[in-house]
Enzyme design. Structure first.
Site, PDB file in Angstrom:
ATOM      1  N   GLU A  40       0.842  -1.198   0.000  1.00 21.67           N
ATOM      2  CA  GLU A  40       0.000   0.000   0.000  1.00 21.67           C
ATOM      3  C   GLU A  40       0.875   1.245   0.000  1.00 21.67           C
ATOM      4  OE1 GLU A  40      -2.772  -0.299   3.215  1.00 21.67           O
ATOM      5  OE2 GLU A  40      -3.915  -1.895   2.217  1.00 21.67           O
ATOM      6  N   ARG A  97      -2.724   3.678 -24.370  1.00 22.56           N
ATOM      7  CA  ARG A  97      -2.960   2.826 -25.545  1.00 22.56           C
ATOM      8  C   ARG A  97      -4.256   2.037 -25.429  1.00 22.56           C
ATOM      9  NH1 ARG A  97       2.843  -0.062 -26.171  1.00 22.56           N
ATOM     10  NH2 ARG A  97       2.756   0.118 -23.909  1.00 22.56           N
ATOM     11  N   LYS A 193       0.709  -1.167 -40.125  1.00 23.63           N
ATOM     12  CA  LYS A 193       1.058  -2.387 -39.399  1.00 23.63           C
ATOM     13  C   LYS A 193      -0.162  -2.973 -38.723  1.00 23.63           C
ATOM     14  CE  LYS A 193       1.889  -0.668 -34.809  1.00 23.63           C
ATOM     15  NZ  LYS A 193       2.700  -0.097 -33.776  1.00 23.63           N
ATOM     16  N   GLY A 225      10.154  -2.567 -28.288  1.00 21.15           N
ATOM     17  CA  GLY A 225      11.036  -2.354 -29.449  1.00 21.15           C
ATOM     18  C   GLY A 225      10.570  -3.129 -30.672  1.00 21.15           C
ATOM     19  N   GLY A 226       9.501  -3.903 -30.523  1.00 19.91           N
ATOM     20  CA  GLY A 226       9.012  -4.724 -31.631  1.00 19.91           C
ATOM     21  C   GLY A 226       8.612  -3.894 -32.842  1.00 19.91           C
TER      22      GLY A 226
HETATM   23  C1  R5P Z   1       1.485   1.681 -31.053  1.00 22.22           C
HETATM   24  O1  R5P Z   1       0.399   1.965 -31.539  1.00 22.22           O
HETATM   25  C2  R5P Z   1       2.431   2.686 -30.516  1.00 22.22           C
HETATM   26  O2  R5P Z   1       2.345   3.897 -31.213  1.00 22.22           O
HETATM   27  C3  R5P Z   1       3.854   2.185 -30.537  1.00 22.22           C
HETATM   28  O3  R5P Z   1       4.242   1.958 -31.875  1.00 22.22           O
HETATM   29  C4  R5P Z   1       3.985   0.894 -29.790  1.00 22.22           C
HETATM   30  O4  R5P Z   1       3.233   0.937 -28.621  1.00 22.22           O
HETATM   31  C5  R5P Z   1       5.427   0.617 -29.465  1.00 22.22           C
HETATM   32  O5  R5P Z   1       5.481  -0.548 -28.693  1.00 22.22           O
HETATM   33  P1  R5P Z   1       6.582  -1.656 -28.949  1.00 22.22           P
HETATM   34  O6  R5P Z   1       7.902  -0.978 -28.786  1.00 22.22           O
HETATM   35  O7  R5P Z   1       6.305  -2.685 -27.898  1.00 22.22           O
HETATM   36  O8  R5P Z   1       6.372  -2.198 -30.318  1.00 22.22           O
END
Ligand code: R5P
Length: 311
Positions: A40, A97, A193, A225-226
């Site tokens: 807490e 998000r 994407k 970073g994906g």
């Molecule tokens: C997604 O819509 C965001 O704008 C970023 O591209 C994303 O959240 C980046 O996350 P990660 O580094 O895990 O791909």
């Protein structure tokens, strides 16, 4: 700064808070924040806030729930202690998000966070490069999204190879990319994407021509970073020069992100200090401070000025 104003900082980003206080030439408000053994959180203000304008500086990055509750606790004690106005300065807004229902029987976390912030008495929210600007609609109080683009452009400019094109890592980042391109006097390429899971995305289309061009990939955040890794593959596959720069506002940089982003074609990576970031042993990583931006926003609000020039 007059006696009518006090700035408190949560524990999420002590360095940024210190820089902002330095920029404004003030001392941060005295308070005590403790974590009990059961997890807490306890917050205590060590100076009066009755009738005063209060700013609470707290990013709600990892550990997200802890930092969020800490912010709520700050606001609650300011309201119960009769603060005149409570402005939450949240450079990185966690859960942003989660702004829609992705499926059935799921919450909209960003909407829930907005409700909680208002219930505890926050009267104004200031954030930086929020994931989607329409998030403002979850709030019934003033909500300002500052832009880090001018700050990042100033930092990136000298490192950028001649003729580099700005790449929007996804459709949601097109207006940010356009602002970058406008300031750098170049053009924009957009990737489309699809998110396959929390940590995996897949590039389905590339709109624009990158053949023989250096690229500046921009995004609102680097988390796992994906997204950046997928973007690099798509750009190189489309004939871009192996001379890539990455700029993102929020450097969450979770475990493994450095390996994902650290492709040999990546020359430099820029993030701001909305979250605490260290570049230990990663010479390509540059951390650019947004303390002057936050400081200027607070200065304007203290004078009942407009933030539109900063958004
Ligand atoms: C997604 O819509 C965001 O704008 C970023 O591209 C994303 O959240 C980046 O996350 P990660 O580094 O895990 O791909």
């Amino acid at each position: 700064m007059t006696n009518d104003v006090v700035i408190f900082a949560g524990t999420s980003n002590a360095e940024l808070a210190t820089r902002v206080a330095h920029d404004l030439g003030v001392k941060l408000g005295a308070c005590q924040i403790e974590l009990f053994p059961d997890g807490e959180i306890s917050v205590r203000l060590d100076e009066p806030v009755r009738g005063r304008e209060v700013f609470v500086l707290q990013s709600t990055g990892p550990p997200v729930n802890e930092h969020l509750v800490e912010l709520l606790a700050f606001a609650d004690c300011c309201r119960r202690s009769s603060a005149e106005r409570i402005t939450a300065v949240v450079p990185y807004l966690g859960y942003a998000r989660a702004d829609k229902r992705n499926g059935r029987r799921v919450p909209i976390m960003a909407s829930m966070v907005a409700d909680l912030m208002q219930v505890v008495g926050i009267s104004h929210v200031v954030t930086v490069d929020v994931h989607t600007p329409q998030l403002e609609g979850f709030f019934r109080i003033p909500f300002d999204g500052l832009s880090s683009v001018p700050t990042l452009v100033d930092a990136v400019r000298v490192f950028l190879p001649e003729g580099a094109v700005v790449v929007s890592a996804d459709a949601g980042r097109v207006s940010m990319a356009t602002e970058f391109a406008h300031r750098l006097n170049t053009s924009v390429v957009v990737l489309h994407k699809q998110r396959e899971s929390g940590s995996r995305t897949r590039v389905t289309n590339l709109i624009g021509d990158v053949r023989g061009r250096s690229c500046l990939i921009i995004d609102d955040m680097i988390s796992t970073g994906g997204t950046v890794a997928e973007t690099i593959d798509a750009l190189l596959g489309a004939g871009a020069r192996p001379e890539i720069t990455v700029a993102a506002t929020h450097g969450l940089l979770l475990e493994g992100a450095r390996e994902q982003v650290g492709h040999k074609s990546v020359r430099n990576v820029f993030v701001t200090d909305t979250l605490p970031v260290t570049n230990n042993g990663w010479p390509q990583l540059h951390v650019v401070s947004i303390a002057p931006l936050i400081g200027e926003a607070i200065r304007q609000l203290m004078a009942d000025g407009s933030l539109s020039e900063l958004c």
